[in-house]
Design a protein around this motif. Structure first.
Motif, short mmCIF file in Angstrom:
data_model
loop_
_atom_site.label_atom_id
_atom_site.label_comp_id
_atom_site.label_asym_id
_atom_site.label_seq_id
_atom_site.Cartn_x
_atom_site.Cartn_y
_atom_site.Cartn_z
N ALA A 3 -2.18 -2.91 -11.06
CA ALA A 3 -1.97 -3.29 -9.67
C ALA A 3 -2.95 -4.41 -9.36
CB ALA A 3 -2.22 -2.09 -8.75
N GLN B 178 0.82 -1.21 0.00
CA GLN B 178 0.00 0.00 0.00
C GLN B 178 0.86 1.26 0.00
OE1 GLN B 178 -3.39 -0.65 -0.35
NE2 GLN B 178 -3.33 1.47 -1.01
N ASN C 233 4.03 3.56 -12.37
CA ASN C 233 2.97 3.91 -13.31
C ASN C 233 3.50 3.74 -14.73
OD1 ASN C 233 4.34 6.41 -14.07
ND2 ASN C 233 3.70 7.16 -12.05
N ASP D 251 -4.41 -5.96 -6.24
CA ASP D 251 -4.51 -5.81 -4.79
C ASP D 251 -4.58 -7.15 -4.06
OD1 ASP D 251 -4.49 -3.04 -5.11
OD2 ASP D 251 -6.66 -2.86 -5.01
N LYS E 38 1.88 1.65 -3.55
CA LYS E 38 0.71 2.01 -4.36
C LYS E 38 0.30 3.46 -4.11
CE LYS E 38 -3.92 0.57 -5.64
NZ LYS E 38 -5.01 -0.37 -5.41
N ASP E 39 0.25 3.86 -2.86
CA ASP E 39 -0.14 5.23 -2.51
C ASP E 39 0.86 6.26 -3.03
OD1 ASP E 39 -2.38 4.20 -1.25
OD2 ASP E 39 -1.58 4.45 0.77
N SER E 40 2.11 5.89 -3.12
CA SER E 40 3.13 6.83 -3.59
C SER E 40 2.98 7.13 -5.08
CB SER E 40 4.53 6.27 -3.33
OG SER E 40 4.87 5.29 -4.30
N GLN E 41 2.34 6.24 -5.80
CA GLN E 41 2.14 6.36 -7.26
C GLN E 41 3.46 6.45 -8.02
OE1 GLN E 41 -0.74 9.46 -8.04
NE2 GLN E 41 -2.31 8.41 -6.87
N CYS E 42 4.52 5.92 -7.45
CA CYS E 42 5.82 5.92 -8.14
C CYS E 42 5.88 4.87 -9.23
CB CYS E 42 6.96 5.75 -7.15
SG CYS E 42 7.00 4.16 -6.33
N THR F 182 6.57 5.91 -15.60
CA THR F 182 7.82 5.44 -14.99
C THR F 182 8.42 4.31 -15.80
OG1 THR F 182 7.07 6.04 -12.76
CG2 THR F 182 8.83 4.41 -12.91
#
Length: 115
Positions: A61, A33, A42, A63, A36-40, A45
């Protein structure tokens, strides 16, 4: 933090002779999480890391598996003259050094100082 410090497994492999697929797996929901929350991770990237057009990157992703997956076209078809990695198993290394920003409210033991 580096992605390699948080993920349990980062791997690459062939997805047929024309595509590479990448898996980034985690042992626990907390680290998954956080990434995922950092959105690094994608499409942009991966496109930048692997020098391919963003529209050719397939990313998702997962989950329930605590995993990220993405696929890209191979730079050369598997086994073509100049292909240095027949199995695609060494293509994951640029992922290991992706920076994962730490949430601003989170502290580590080195952040606390007691006098």
């Amino acid at each position: 933090m580096k992605l390699a410090d948080l993920a349990t497994l980062i791997r690459s492999k062939n997805a047929g002779p024309f595509f590479l697929t990448f898996d980034i797996l985690f042992d626990d929901e907390e680290h998954y999480q956080l990434v995922k929350d950092s959105q690094c991770l994608n499409v942009q990237t991966f496109a930048a890391l692997y020098a391919c057009p963003a529209e050719t990157v397939h990313f998702f992703a997962c989950d329930n598996a605590l995993a990220f997956k993405f696929s890209i076209p191979r730079p050369l078809p598997q086994g073509d003259l100049g292909d240095g990695d027949l199995h695609g198993g060494q293509q994951f290394t640029p992922l290991m050094s992706i920076d994962v920003p730490r949430p601003e409210h989170q502290t580590t033991p080195s952040d606390t100082h007691v006098e």
